[in-house]
Design an enzyme around this catalytic site. Structure first.
Site, PDB file in Angstrom:
ATOM      1  N   GLU A 181     -10.236  27.489  13.111  1.00 21.17           N
ATOM      2  CA  GLU A 181      -9.012  27.351  13.895  1.00 21.17           C
ATOM      3  C   GLU A 181      -7.849  28.031  13.191  1.00 21.17           C
ATOM      4  O   GLU A 181      -7.690  27.929  11.970  1.00 21.17           O
ATOM      5  CB  GLU A 181      -8.691  25.859  14.111  1.00 21.17           C
ATOM      6  CG  GLU A 181      -7.466  25.621  14.974  1.00 21.17           C
ATOM      7  CD  GLU A 181      -7.157  24.150  15.173  1.00 21.17           C
ATOM      8  OE1 GLU A 181      -6.499  23.828  16.181  1.00 21.17           O
ATOM      9  OE2 GLU A 181      -7.575  23.324  14.340  1.00 21.17           O
TER      10      GLU A 181
ATOM     11  N   LYS B  11      -7.442  25.243  23.638  1.00 18.04           N
ATOM     12  CA  LYS B  11      -7.617  23.885  23.121  1.00 18.04           C
ATOM     13  C   LYS B  11      -6.947  22.870  24.053  1.00 18.04           C
ATOM     14  O   LYS B  11      -5.762  22.984  24.368  1.00 18.04           O
ATOM     15  CB  LYS B  11      -7.017  23.801  21.721  1.00 18.04           C
ATOM     16  CG  LYS B  11      -7.159  22.450  21.035  1.00 18.04           C
ATOM     17  CD  LYS B  11      -6.550  22.514  19.638  1.00 18.04           C
ATOM     18  CE  LYS B  11      -6.657  21.209  18.891  1.00 18.04           C
ATOM     19  NZ  LYS B  11      -6.032  21.303  17.543  1.00 18.04           N
TER      20      LYS B  11
ATOM     21  N   CYS C 249     -11.345  21.620  17.037  1.00 19.23           N
ATOM     22  CA  CYS C 249     -10.767  20.630  16.132  1.00 19.23           C
ATOM     23  C   CYS C 249     -10.599  19.238  16.758  1.00 19.23           C
ATOM     24  O   CYS C 249     -11.556  18.499  16.897  1.00 19.23           O
ATOM     25  CB  CYS C 249      -9.438  21.145  15.580  1.00 19.23           C
ATOM     26  SG  CYS C 249      -8.909  20.342  14.040  1.00 19.23           S
TER      27      CYS C 249
END
Length: 229
Positions: free
Chosen positions: A41, A114, A159
């Site tokens: 990330e 995301k 994440c």
């Protein structure tokens, strides 16, 4: 056979240095026989100053980092899951945290923004990604064809998404999830491995993660421990 390289990094505010390290890791992955390289990330920029991220954010499908990743994939004949990078939005003060996947011909195979934005406040740390990032709204998966004629179905997450099992359960038929991450040391120590194992067990799928690791020059500390489950 699918062979995935997890490229662990310690990114900082210098985008040129970060991309150079990412490129060297991708080249090493290709030399060692990987047919897909996964970056962590925010591999392009890790900074505590939102102005740095906004300044270096690229237009979608029009930016130097995107051209480098596409060119590397084509020249090396390797798929690249380009961790995440900031992309511009209609809001000049916010960007997306976006994962782009390029096939072995350098063509974009998938884009995932995301969905779940991280927030945390402890005694010495505070993060709220919603102040800088716009969350995505849809799950993304793609097929990766193998030389034996079979396709591998790959799902994408980033994440903090790891903490939301429903995101993974909504995607059926996934053989492998790719998860670039930048877990902090405190949360990673407590939760990282158990969450990766849980998502793999629940979905009967592989989960492969490439993570930020160590103390960045921006001052933030990351757990690392990239792995495949």
């Amino acid at each position: 056979m699918l062979r995935i390289a997890t490229c662990q990094m310690t990114s900082g505010p210098d985008i040129g240095a970060n991309v150079q390290i990412a490129e060297s890791l991708i080249r090493k992955a290709a030399r060692e026989g990987a047919n897909l390289a996964l970056l962590p990330e925010m591999f392009t920029i890790m900074s505590n100053d939102p102005k740095d991220v906004l300044r270096l954010a690229e237009q979608y499908q029009d930016g130097p980092v995107q051209r480098i990743m596409s060119g590397l994939a084509k020249s090396l004949g390797i798929w690249i899951a380009a961790g995440t990078m900031p992309l511009k939005t209609d809001d000049p003060h916010r960007v997306t945290n976006t994962m782009l996947v390029y096939d072995a011909f350098g063509q974009e195979a998938a884009r995932y923004d995301k969905i779940h934005l991280f927030s945390y406040e402890g005694q010495q740390e505070r993060y709220d990604e919603s102040e800088l990032y716009v969350g995505g709204h849809k799950t993304v998966s793609f097929n990766l064809p193998l030389e034996n004629g079979l396709d591998i179905r790959i799902g994408l997450a980033v994440c903090y998404d790891l903490r939301f099992p429903q995101l993974f359960r909504r995607q059926s038929g996934i053989d492998c999830f790719l998860l670039p991450a930048a877990f902090t040391t405190n949360t990673g120590k407590a939760h990282w491995e158990v969450l990766l194992r849980a998502r793999a067990i629940e979905n009967l799928s592989y989960v492969v993660s490439a993570a930020q690791a160590g103390r960045s020059s921006c001052g933030r500390a990351f757990w690392g421990h990239s792995c495949a489950v």
